[in-house]
Motif scaffolding. Sequence first.
Motif, short mmCIF file in Angstrom:
data_model
loop_
_atom_site.label_atom_id
_atom_site.label_comp_id
_atom_site.label_asym_id
_atom_site.label_seq_id
_atom_site.Cartn_x
_atom_site.Cartn_y
_atom_site.Cartn_z
N GLY A 99 0.83 -1.21 0.00
CA GLY A 99 0.00 0.00 0.00
C GLY A 99 0.86 1.25 0.00
N ALA A 100 0.20 2.36 -0.33
CA ALA A 100 0.90 3.65 -0.34
C ALA A 100 1.31 4.03 1.08
CB ALA A 100 -0.01 4.72 -0.93
N LEU A 104 4.98 5.28 2.06
CA LEU A 104 5.25 6.50 2.84
C LEU A 104 6.14 6.19 4.05
CD1 LEU A 104 1.77 8.16 3.02
CD2 LEU A 104 3.90 9.42 2.63
N TRP A 125 -3.21 14.34 6.03
CA TRP A 125 -3.69 12.98 6.27
C TRP A 125 -3.11 12.47 7.59
CZ3 TRP A 125 -1.48 7.82 4.65
CH2 TRP A 125 -2.40 6.80 4.93
N TYR A 128 0.68 11.06 8.37
CA TYR A 128 1.98 11.72 8.13
C TYR A 128 2.71 12.07 9.44
CZ TYR A 128 0.04 12.67 3.44
OH TYR A 128 -0.52 12.56 2.19
N CYS A 171 0.33 16.69 -0.46
CA CYS A 171 -0.67 15.69 -0.86
C CYS A 171 -1.66 16.38 -1.79
CB CYS A 171 -1.39 15.16 0.38
SG CYS A 171 -2.63 13.90 0.03
N ASN A 175 -6.22 14.46 0.75
CA ASN A 175 -7.05 13.87 1.81
C ASN A 175 -6.63 14.64 3.05
OD1 ASN A 175 -8.27 12.34 3.76
ND2 ASN A 175 -7.14 10.45 3.34
N ASP A 204 2.61 12.86 -2.07
CA ASP A 204 1.63 11.78 -2.01
C ASP A 204 0.58 12.02 -3.09
OD1 ASP A 204 -0.35 9.95 -1.40
OD2 ASP A 204 -0.32 10.32 0.76
N ILE A 206 -1.66 9.63 -4.32
CA ILE A 206 -2.52 8.43 -4.36
C ILE A 206 -3.88 8.74 -4.97
CG2 ILE A 206 -3.31 8.74 -1.95
CD1 ILE A 206 -2.58 5.31 -3.47
N ARG A 245 -3.54 -4.19 -1.10
CA ARG A 245 -2.34 -3.65 -0.46
C ARG A 245 -1.15 -3.52 -1.42
NH1 ARG A 245 -3.87 -0.72 1.51
NH2 ARG A 245 -2.19 -0.27 2.95
N TYR A 323 -13.52 13.23 -0.50
CA TYR A 323 -13.85 13.70 0.84
C TYR A 323 -14.39 15.13 0.79
CZ TYR A 323 -10.47 10.00 1.75
OH TYR A 323 -9.79 8.81 1.76
N1 PMP Z 1 -2.11 8.58 1.33
C1 PMP Z 1 -3.32 9.10 1.47
C2 PMP Z 1 -3.47 10.57 1.38
C3 PMP Z 1 -4.43 8.28 1.71
O1 PMP Z 1 -5.64 8.80 1.85
C4 PMP Z 1 -4.24 6.90 1.77
C5 PMP Z 1 -5.43 6.01 1.99
N2 PMP Z 1 -5.50 5.45 3.22
C6 PMP Z 1 -2.94 6.40 1.65
C7 PMP Z 1 -1.90 7.26 1.42
C8 PMP Z 1 -2.65 4.95 1.80
O2 PMP Z 1 -3.11 4.19 0.74
P1 PMP Z 1 -2.99 2.63 0.76
O3 PMP Z 1 -4.35 2.10 1.05
O4 PMP Z 1 -2.52 2.27 -0.62
O5 PMP Z 1 -2.01 2.23 1.80
#
Ligand code: PMP
Length: 397
Positions: A99-100, A104, A125, A128, A171, A175, A204, A206, A245, A323
């Motif tokens: 996952g992102a 991170l 978010w 961070y 970002c 988010n 970020d 995503i 993931r 959002y």
């Molecule tokens: N960065 C941001 C800004 C997110 O909103 C999310 C979602 N949870 C993520 C990263 C992580 O994404 P992932 O589900 O791929 O881990």
Amino acid sequence: MNCISKRVDALSESSTMAMNQKTKDLQAQGVKVVNLSVGEPDFFTPDHIKEAAVKAIGDNYSFYSPTPGYMDLRQAVADKFKKENGLDYTPQQIVVSNGAKHALANAIMSLVDDGDEVIVPAPYWVTYTELVKYAGGVSVVIRTTLENNYKMTPEELRAAITPKTKALILCSPSNPTGSVYSRTELKALVDVLADFPSVFVISDEIYEYINFVGRHESIAQFPGMPERTVVINGVSKGYAMTGWRIGYLAAPLWLAKACNKFQGQFTSGPSSISQRAALCALVSDKQFTEEMTVAFRRRRDFVTEGLKKIPGIKLHKPDGAFYVFPDVSAYYGKSDGDITIGNDNDLCMYLLNVAHVATVAGTGFGEPNCIRLSYATSDENLRTAIRSLQETFARLK
Ligand code: PMP
Ligand code: GLU
């Protein structure tokens, strides 16, 4: 006995995940709650991607993958960056993770030393600042304003930089605010960064595809920036694959190597089956993603119009992600005659218990005047939620 480490003890629980769990627990007890807490597409992963995973199982993708991910997947990620973002990366500069969020974590753990400052524009978010803290760093929060659509100005960035600044986390689309930096706005930030060559950028992206105002712009596209930027992305949001993931990062080689080393000790490569599915997602056309984004745009319009009708609520129309982040502070101090709302947490609990709508308090995002609602759910759920929110806010006097 409790001998939890100081580092983990100091971490706050993810408020998005916590509210999601609370909602699921209530739903399991039979309470009908509309869940606008966690942000994940309500769409199913497209069939052709699922079929790629089934095929991978049949083809015995059951062994460890290389730590940074399969070479063909990293090549597909590099090709995506070239084709869609005009960015040149070799597969060696790509690390595929769980996952992102994991990407991170890799980047922050590999960059931040004790006492390093990391600039985090708020609303941010929830993860961070916690990752920065875990790494021993200090988040320097810039509180942006609704008047500026919650975007950081070049002046605010310049004022926050000190000799201890290690990195800036950006970002866009954001988010929780849904704000999107334009090319011109990013250029203005790049101009400031040009005066501070040792400041690194964690970008970020995503929500790249969930953008209602046009082409995605990456800060890495400006001359001199690829050498000092790590781009974070993944398949979770754009392809409705949150549970699979798979996220990835693209970075200068030295940083990609460090993330690879860290991941090799921490988790190894992500799920082999999910990687094959992600490869299929990346090389297929964007029809599904585009259709999903059309639905999100329609829902964005519906939710913002509905919330605007609630007296005292202030919000800007988000340009991306899924959002809305209304300022609800006009309701702090108000009461239904029985319960008084003191802050964002009280309000979220009130909305959960009375309106049966799950939201997330703004405090975890660094903005206690707001709450976050995810509109990544069905139109019917959103109609129910908005009606219920309008009725419930009307009780508070
Ligand atoms: N960065 C941001 C800004 C997110 O909103 C999310 C979602 N949870 C993520 C990263 C992580 O994404 P992932 O589900 O791929 O881990
Ligand atoms: N991006 C989602 C959110 O912010 C997922 C939750 C999380 O990973 O914290 O709600």
